[in-house]
Design a protein around this motif. Structure first.
Motif, PDB file in Angstrom:
ATOM      1  N   SER A 234      25.362  35.517  54.646  1.00 46.29           N
ATOM      2  CA  SER A 234      24.584  34.445  54.023  1.00 46.29           C
ATOM      3  C   SER A 234      24.515  34.609  52.505  1.00 46.29           C
ATOM      4  CB  SER A 234      23.155  34.439  54.591  1.00 46.29           C
ATOM      5  OG  SER A 234      22.493  35.653  54.278  1.00 46.29           O
ATOM      6  N   TRP A 235      25.158  35.647  51.943  1.00 50.80           N
ATOM      7  CA  TRP A 235      25.038  35.892  50.504  1.00 50.80           C
ATOM      8  C   TRP A 235      26.350  36.234  49.814  1.00 50.80           C
ATOM      9  CZ3 TRP A 235      25.511  40.980  48.320  1.00 50.80           C
ATOM     10  CH2 TRP A 235      25.699  42.007  49.260  1.00 50.80           C
ATOM     11  N   LEU A 236      27.432  36.432  50.570  1.00 51.62           N
ATOM     12  CA  LEU A 236      28.712  36.779  49.971  1.00 51.62           C
ATOM     13  C   LEU A 236      29.532  35.520  49.671  1.00 51.62           C
ATOM     14  CD1 LEU A 236      29.751  39.874  52.115  1.00 51.62           C
ATOM     15  CD2 LEU A 236      28.720  39.842  49.832  1.00 51.62           C
ATOM     16  N   MET A 237      30.283  35.574  48.561  1.00 54.74           N
ATOM     17  CA  MET A 237      31.125  34.456  48.136  1.00 54.74           C
ATOM     18  C   MET A 237      32.486  34.978  47.692  1.00 54.74           C
ATOM     19  SD  MET A 237      28.204  32.523  45.864  1.00 54.74           S
ATOM     20  CE  MET A 237      27.454  34.090  45.410  1.00 54.74           C
ATOM     21  N   VAL A 238      33.424  34.059  47.488  1.00 55.20           N
ATOM     22  CA  VAL A 238      34.769  34.391  47.029  1.00 55.20           C
ATOM     23  C   VAL A 238      35.041  33.633  45.738  1.00 55.20           C
ATOM     24  CG1 VAL A 238      37.214  34.464  47.617  1.00 55.20           C
ATOM     25  CG2 VAL A 238      35.492  34.626  49.432  1.00 55.20           C
ATOM     26  N   ASP A 239      35.507  34.364  44.731  1.00 52.36           N
ATOM     27  CA  ASP A 239      35.859  33.742  43.456  1.00 52.36           C
ATOM     28  C   ASP A 239      37.362  33.853  43.262  1.00 52.36           C
ATOM     29  OD1 ASP A 239      35.594  32.576  40.908  1.00 52.36           O
ATOM     30  OD2 ASP A 239      35.630  34.553  39.976  1.00 52.36           O
ATOM     31  N   ALA A 240      38.030  32.704  43.091  1.00 55.70           N
ATOM     32  CA  ALA A 240      39.492  32.677  43.016  1.00 55.70           C
ATOM     33  C   ALA A 240      40.025  32.805  41.593  1.00 55.70           C
ATOM     34  CB  ALA A 240      40.012  31.381  43.649  1.00 55.70           C
ATOM     35  N   TRP A 241      39.142  32.970  40.604  1.00 58.17           N
ATOM     36  CA  TRP A 241      39.585  32.977  39.210  1.00 58.17           C
ATOM     37  C   TRP A 241      40.681  34.008  38.961  1.00 58.17           C
ATOM     38  CZ3 TRP A 241      39.467  36.686  35.304  1.00 58.17           C
ATOM     39  CH2 TRP A 241      39.713  36.225  34.013  1.00 58.17           C
ATOM     40  N   GLU A 242      40.475  35.246  39.395  1.00 60.15           N
ATOM     41  CA  GLU A 242      41.470  36.298  39.153  1.00 60.15           C
ATOM     42  C   GLU A 242      42.781  35.983  39.869  1.00 60.15           C
ATOM     43  OE1 GLU A 242      42.135  41.132  39.736  1.00 60.15           O
ATOM     44  OE2 GLU A 242      40.290  40.189  40.450  1.00 60.15           O
ATOM     45  N   SER A 243      42.687  35.471  41.086  1.00 58.49           N
ATOM     46  CA  SER A 243      43.899  35.177  41.864  1.00 58.49           C
ATOM     47  C   SER A 243      44.715  34.035  41.271  1.00 58.49           C
ATOM     48  CB  SER A 243      43.516  34.831  43.311  1.00 58.49           C
ATOM     49  OG  SER A 243      42.857  33.580  43.376  1.00 58.49           O
ATOM     50  N   LEU A 244      44.085  33.194  40.454  1.00 54.59           N
ATOM     51  CA  LEU A 244      44.775  32.043  39.855  1.00 54.59           C
ATOM     52  C   LEU A 244      45.357  32.342  38.489  1.00 54.59           C
ATOM     53  CD1 LEU A 244      42.177  29.253  40.780  1.00 54.59           C
ATOM     54  CD2 LEU A 244      44.358  29.725  41.911  1.00 54.59           C
ATOM     55  N   GLN A 245      45.166  33.554  37.980  1.00 59.57           N
ATOM     56  CA  GLN A 245      45.677  33.907  36.657  1.00 59.57           C
ATOM     57  C   GLN A 245      47.194  34.082  36.695  1.00 59.57           C
ATOM     58  OE1 GLN A 245      43.574  33.924  33.891  1.00 59.57           O
ATOM     59  NE2 GLN A 245      42.285  33.084  35.533  1.00 59.57           N
ATOM     60  N   PRO A 246      47.885  33.649  35.643  1.00 57.87           N
ATOM     61  CA  PRO A 246      49.353  33.773  35.628  1.00 57.87           C
ATOM     62  C   PRO A 246      49.836  35.208  35.480  1.00 57.87           C
ATOM     63  CG  PRO A 246      48.548  32.927  33.525  1.00 57.87           C
ATOM     64  CD  PRO A 246      47.368  32.964  34.448  1.00 57.87           C
ATOM     65  N   ASN A 247      48.959  36.089  34.983  1.00 58.38           N
ATOM     66  CA  ASN A 247      49.316  37.499  34.804  1.00 58.38           C
ATOM     67  C   ASN A 247      48.266  38.393  35.449  1.00 58.38           C
ATOM     68  OD1 ASN A 247      51.643  36.980  33.019  1.00 58.38           O
ATOM     69  ND2 ASN A 247      50.083  36.348  31.529  1.00 58.38           N
ATOM     70  N   TYR A 248      48.628  39.658  35.641  1.00 59.74           N
ATOM     71  CA  TYR A 248      47.671  40.628  36.163  1.00 59.74           C
ATOM     72  C   TYR A 248      46.495  40.756  35.200  1.00 59.74           C
ATOM     73  CZ  TYR A 248      45.611  45.205  37.070  1.00 59.74           C
ATOM     74  OH  TYR A 248      44.728  46.222  37.294  1.00 59.74           O
ATOM     75  N   THR A 249      45.279  40.765  35.726  1.00 59.45           N
ATOM     76  CA  THR A 249      44.072  40.841  34.902  1.00 59.45           C
ATOM     77  C   THR A 249      43.397  42.189  35.093  1.00 59.45           C
ATOM     78  OG1 THR A 249      43.759  38.458  35.239  1.00 59.45           O
ATOM     79  CG2 THR A 249      41.906  39.677  34.319  1.00 59.45           C
TER      80      THR A 249
END
Length: 399
Positions: A234-249
């Motif tokens: 009920s409190w965990l989420m997924v953020d796709a920002w890093e996965s959408l980056q064109p390069n390794y972050t």
């Protein structure tokens, strides 16, 4: 994440400034270390006499401020009821996600000889693409990206606590029950040993540029993390920002991203009196990742200082790793040990994504290693079947 897997990795040089540059400390909330200071940390004598009246005031004050044990977490578990599910809509899911579901017979039409059977058939099995109320799915293209806040607590429940967000970076190929358990173990440890209140937790899957055998496409890994969170938390989420980056972050920049979204753009969260307060973001990692920080020329010293000073680490011990001894021997980690909380597994769980992928390739069962929704997703998309990985990675990897 291990920086050596980045396609543009080069050994670090302490004389060089990291690029892209890190967020300046002035833009990051200044919070106390995660581990409270003890008497020995101050310059006063440990054996100095304590006046009885001041001691009584101290005991009385701390007994008032301490929350009841039953309210340590402050989270209610997600109700897994049929009424809590809603049909797919364009607001929460793209048309490509729609899967046609079969109409199951109503329980009243099922003729059974016992009340038990009628209860079992009362609720249909939820389809993978059915979305619980309030869940926002992550975009597959950066132009459509929005930072997820649908489960981020907007106001502190305990006026005597400070807000904390937990961030886990990793491959999650696939996400396992250990990845889910790590957050729960961190939640217990924070509630037991610190004066912070967890207001949300995020998975941040790495991009496809992280060159590692067994890495499924980012869109699949993000979706599997979403399925695991939707149906188990009920409190965990997924953020796709890093996965959408064109390069390794770099991990330090990922934490800067969360600080930007939560503190800079949204001004933190509200306290009980309505005023805003900055949120502390912390990295959740396994002991094996922390040990990689001790390998020469892998992690930039500037990144390590930035992570440990501005954010902090929650380290879950893994079998065979002695995190405390490693912290003692590593100069930078020991210097910032007050911002590192080591979490001991009381019930050891050594599920690894690498072994799960091996089981799938060998046609073996992975039941009870992953959430059922994730298993079904892997089956429907045929993931991890026609791949091979180096023997050394299968034997030694604990991701």
């Amino acid at each position: 994440m291990d920086p050596t897997k980045a396609p543009n990795f080069k050994p670090t040089n302490s004389a060089e400034e990291p690029y892209p540059p890190l967020t300046p400390s002035s833009e990051i909330p200044d919070h106390d270390p995660i581990v409270p200071f003890v008497v020995a940390d101050y310059n006063t004598s440990i054996d100095a006499p304590i006046h009885p009246s001041s001691y009584k005031k101290f005991v009385r004050r701390n007994s008032i401020l301490s929350p009841p044990v039953s309210d340590v977490h402050g989270f209610t578990r997600i109700p897994l009821k049929n009424g809590e599910m809603e049909p797919i809509s364009n607001d929460v899911s793209s048309d490509s996600d729609v899967v046609e579901t079969e109409n199951l017979q109503n329980s009243s039409e099922v003729e059974t000889g016992s009340s038990t059977n009628s209860f079992i058939n009362k609720f249909p099995i939820a389809d993978l693409e059915e979305v619980p109320h309030g869940v926002i799915r992550q975009a597959r293209h950066f132009s459509d990206y929005e930072f997820p806040t649908h489960r981020l607590q907007q106001r502190l429940r305990n006026p005597n606590k400070l807000p904390l967000v937990i961030v886990a970076c990793g491959s999650f190929s696939p996400i396992t029950y250990l990845h889910l358990r790590m957050f729960e173990m961190a939640l217990d440890a924070i509630g037991e040993h610190t004066r912070y209140e967890v207001i949300g937790g995020y998975y941040s899957p790495v991009s496809d540029n992280y060159k590692k055998p067994g890495l499924a496409p980012a869109s699949h890994r993000v979706r599997m993390c979403e399925l695991a969170c939707e149906r188990t938390s009920s409190w965990l989420m997924v953020d796709a920002w890093e996965s959408l980056q064109p390069n390794y972050t770099r991990t330090a920049k990922v934490l800067d991203h969360f600080n930007e979204e939560i503190n800079v753009k949204r001004g933190g969260v509200k306290k009980a009196d309505g005023t805003q307060i900055g949120v502390k973001c912390m990295l959740l990692a396994g002991g094996d990742l922390i040990e990689s920080m001790g390998e020469p020329n892998v992690w930039a010293d500037a990144d390590l200082h930035h992570i440990l000073v501005q954010y902090g680490c929650l380290i879950v011990e893994r079998t065979g790793s002695d995190v405390r001894s490693f912290l003692l021997s590593h100069d930078i980690l020991y210097q910032h040990r007050r911002n590192i909380l080591v979490i001991k597994q009381l019930i050891y769980n050594d599920i690894s994504s690498t072994k799960v992928r091996l089981f799938i390739r060998r046609g073996m069962s992975v039941q009870y290693l992953l959430p059922n929704s994730v298993i079904r997703y892997i089956q429907e998309h045929g993931l991890y079947l026609n791949e091979s990985e180096p023997v050394s990675q299968v034997i030694g990897n604990k991701d």
